[in-house]
Design a protein around this motif. Structure first.
Motif, PDB file in Angstrom:
ATOM      1  N   LEU A  60      -6.628 -12.398  -5.504  1.00  0.00           N
ATOM      2  CA  LEU A  60      -7.924 -12.691  -6.109  1.00  0.00           C
ATOM      3  C   LEU A  60      -7.911 -14.078  -6.757  1.00  0.00           C
ATOM      4  N   VAL A  61      -6.847 -14.354  -7.506  1.00  0.00           N
ATOM      5  CA  VAL A  61      -6.753 -15.644  -8.188  1.00  0.00           C
ATOM      6  C   VAL A  61      -6.590 -16.776  -7.179  1.00  0.00           C
ATOM      7  N   ARG A  62      -5.701 -16.578  -6.197  1.00  0.00           N
ATOM      8  CA  ARG A  62      -5.468 -17.626  -5.190  1.00  0.00           C
ATOM      9  C   ARG A  62      -6.743 -17.896  -4.405  1.00  0.00           C
ATOM     10  N   ARG A  63      -7.425 -16.820  -3.966  1.00  0.00           N
ATOM     11  CA  ARG A  63      -8.654 -16.990  -3.203  1.00  0.00           C
ATOM     12  C   ARG A  63      -9.727 -17.666  -4.059  1.00  0.00           C
ATOM     13  N   MET A  70       0.845  -1.192   0.000  1.00  0.00           N
ATOM     14  CA  MET A  70       0.000   0.000   0.000  1.00  0.00           C
ATOM     15  C   MET A  70       0.879   1.241   0.000  1.00  0.00           C
ATOM     16  N   LEU A  71       0.516   2.200  -0.827  1.00  0.00           N
ATOM     17  CA  LEU A  71       1.278   3.441  -0.913  1.00  0.00           C
ATOM     18  C   LEU A  71       1.010   4.303   0.312  1.00  0.00           C
ATOM     19  N   ALA A  95       1.763  -0.425  -8.400  1.00  0.00           N
ATOM     20  CA  ALA A  95       1.757  -1.554  -9.332  1.00  0.00           C
ATOM     21  C   ALA A  95       1.900  -2.872  -8.572  1.00  0.00           C
ATOM     22  N   ALA A  96       2.786  -2.861  -7.572  1.00  0.00           N
ATOM     23  CA  ALA A  96       2.954  -4.071  -6.757  1.00  0.00           C
ATOM     24  C   ALA A  96       1.673  -4.387  -5.990  1.00  0.00           C
ATOM     25  N   ASP A  97       1.007  -3.343  -5.501  1.00  0.00           N
ATOM     26  CA  ASP A  97      -0.265  -3.555  -4.799  1.00  0.00           C
ATOM     27  C   ASP A  97      -1.290  -4.189  -5.720  1.00  0.00           C
ATOM     28  N   ARG A  98      -1.391  -3.664  -6.942  1.00  0.00           N
ATOM     29  CA  ARG A  98      -2.354  -4.211  -7.896  1.00  0.00           C
ATOM     30  C   ARG A  98      -2.016  -5.663  -8.245  1.00  0.00           C
ATOM     31  N   GLN A  99      -0.733  -5.940  -8.393  1.00  0.00           N
ATOM     32  CA  GLN A  99      -0.318  -7.296  -8.705  1.00  0.00           C
ATOM     33  C   GLN A  99      -0.623  -8.241  -7.542  1.00  0.00           C
ATOM     34  N   ASN A 100      -0.329  -7.763  -6.329  1.00  0.00           N
ATOM     35  CA  ASN A 100      -0.620  -8.594  -5.149  1.00  0.00           C
ATOM     36  C   ASN A 100      -2.116  -8.839  -5.004  1.00  0.00           C
ATOM     37  N   ALA A 101      -2.912  -7.766  -5.274  1.00  0.00           N
ATOM     38  CA  ALA A 101      -4.367  -7.911  -5.177  1.00  0.00           C
ATOM     39  C   ALA A 101      -4.875  -8.911  -6.205  1.00  0.00           C
TER      40      ALA A 101
END
Length: 521
Positions: free
Chosen positions: A135-138, A1-2, A125-131
């Motif tokens: 999302l995919v893992r969940r 998070m920024l 960008a890292a936040d979006r990638q982590n999200a």
């Protein structure tokens, strides 16, 4: 998070915290960074942005005024860029930030503001990638839980492993389907169902007792079948938590739809069972197999009960069959439960003692009433039978007992057919065709008169007999003068040939009215 703290932790930016601001300010989410040298940046800075400035405005506006305008815009803080001409952060600027509770950081001469912008972009960008990865893992975990048959509880468990949130799922009938980390009472479940009935449902529901819950509809668009509740106010949830809850609600839609499809199939099979029983010898051979499918032994003693809401309201309500099923299962009694417009019928194994229908009927009536928001529930009973082949009589008798109890103003909430009066046994000893012929012969002229003249002769006769032939009480109940009542009953005598003043004629008229109300097979 920024956040400002995340930027300060990047050694390449050479940032130093001059004023930390109010408690926790450095860890609050930052929307973006905004570079400006305007003396009044307020109109151009968005809430939660960080102001990047070299202080070229210092000769045009006082630092305290500049800080006030930044605070007024809702900015997250200031990063002051040192330069060759200004190698130290002005003390007056630091003091103004300190008084305003606004974070102030300084960046060295060697680092340009573009480095801060690039770092902020990299963090987001890292936040979006982590999200996205979350999302995919969940989604994989939720899919796996559903494919394993883990049900609603299994879906909630996936979410709880990631976020320790108090969760519950309540359907639109106020029934709790699952919970994890939360406990809802019946009143709170009903409050959730009432909120879910809104169009569209609210983002937050007041469950009473000081409990507010974020509400996430479960179901197809425009048709919410249930709600995923998080027992926290919506404003207290982080973006990550809201995203996880919204995703979980979408997966719950699949499970709730499956559950409803199973219920619909079971209900259709239950209604078909009643049709088989009433069809007599034509389909009697199919009944045992259908009972076994519901876990009921067709060769053991069986009982039939019928329930309905009393009074002038609808006899049945949505969710009534489910409420009866849940009660019986909680008592360890498998049952076939079928819902209709006039009653809900259950066929179940007969057991003596506390689990006999006569013993648990008052508790069942109270439980159904409480579950569905109040109202008087009555239960019609019949004598048990030794097996599936004999179900036709108790089915008819329990439903008739329920119908009679529903029309009474008070008295017990449960009674058997035999307890309701010997005249019912007399009427039941004749077939349906005889009862209709008998009723039509006496009541037909009254009904024809009422139809042609919009009259109330049949209603008046029924009220007179219900009030035991008392003129004043009947007139009061019908809101008419006694003379009007006498005129109407005189017309009844003229049309039927039966004098309401004679006991024998009263009996004939009473039996005709009761025969007309007995259910058809």
């Amino acid at each position: 998070m920024l956040t400002l703290a995340a930027l300060a932790d990047d050694p390449d930016l050479e940032l130093r915290v001059v004023v930390p601001g109010r408690d926790g300010a450095l860890s609050e989410q930052v929307l973006w960074v905004h570079n400006t040298e305007l003396p009044d940046p307020g109109p151009y800075v968005r809430e939660h942005e960080v102001v990047l400035t070299n202080g070229l405005w210092l000769d045009r506006v006082e630092p305290a005024e500049f800080v006030a305008r930044v605070v007024g815009a809702g900015a997250a803080g200031i990063i002051f860029g040192l330069r060759v001409e200004q190698r130290d952060t002005p003390p007056v600027l630091a003091e103004a930030c300190r008084e305003a509770g606004l974070p102030l950081l300084e960046i060295s001469v060697a680092v340009p503001f573009t480095a801060v912008t690039r770092a902020a972009a990299a963090i987001q960008a890292a936040d979006r990638q982590n999200a996205l990865m979350s999302l995919v893992r969940r989604g994989d975990e939720l899919t796996s839980a559903l494919s394993r048959g883990a049900g609603t509880s299994g879906v909630l468990a996936v979410l709880r492993r990631e976020h320790e949130l108090p969760l519950a799922v309540v359907d639109r009938m106020g029934r709790e389907l699952a919970s994890d980390g939360a406990e809802l009472d019946a009143g709170q479940s009903r409050a959730a169902a009432e909120a879910l009935a809104g169009h569209p449902p609210p983002l937050e529901a007041d469950l009473g007792a000081g409990t507010r819950a974020a509400l996430f509809p479960v179901g197809a668009i425009g048709d919410a079948d249930a709600a995923l509740l998080c027992l926290r106010p919506a404003a207290d949830l982080t973006r990550e938590e809201r995203d996880a809850l919204e995703q979980t609600a979408r997966y719950l839609s699949l499970e709730v739809a499956r559950h409803q499809a199973v219920q619909a199939i079971e209900m259709r099979f239950a209604v078909e069972l009643l049709d088989m029983v009433l069809s007599g010898a034509q389909r009697v051979a199919e009944v045992p197999g259908r009972l076994r499918a519901f876990g009921v032994d067709p060769d053991g003693p069986l009982a039939v009960i019928a329930l309905a809401f009393a009074g002038d309201d609808a006899a049945t309500r949505a969710g009534m069959a489910e409420a009866v099923t849940d009660f019986l299962l909680a008592d360890g009694l498998p049952a076939v439960v079928a819902a209709g417009s006039r009653d809900v019928v259950a066929v179940l194994p007969f057991r003596s003692g506390r689990q006999s229908p006569a013993a648990f009927a008052p508790r069942l009536a109270a439980a159904v009433s409480h579950r569905l928001g109040g109202g008087r529930v009555v239960v019609g009973l019949a004598d048990p039978v030794s097996g599936a082949a004999e179900l036709r009589v108790p089915l008819s008798r329990s439903r008739e007992a329920c119908r009679v109890l529903r029309g009474r103003r008070g008295g017990p909430v449960a009674a058997s057919f035999a307890e309701l009066g010997s005249y019912r046994l007399l009427l039941e000893s004749h077939d349906e065709q005889w009862r209709h012929t008998f009723a039509d012969a006496l009541l037909g002229p009254l009904r024809e008169h009422d139809r042609l003249r919009d009259g109330d002769l049949e209603t008046t006769l029924r009220a007179f007999l219900d009030h035991d032939g008392q003129w004043a009480a009947t007139a009061a109940a019908l809101y008419v003068h006694v003379n009007t009542l006498r005129n109407r009953l005189a017309k009844v005598t003229e049309l039927t040939g039966r004098d309401v003043g004679r006991t024998a004629d009263r009996v004939d008229l009473f039996l005709a009215l009761e025969a007309a109300q007995m259910p058809t097979d």
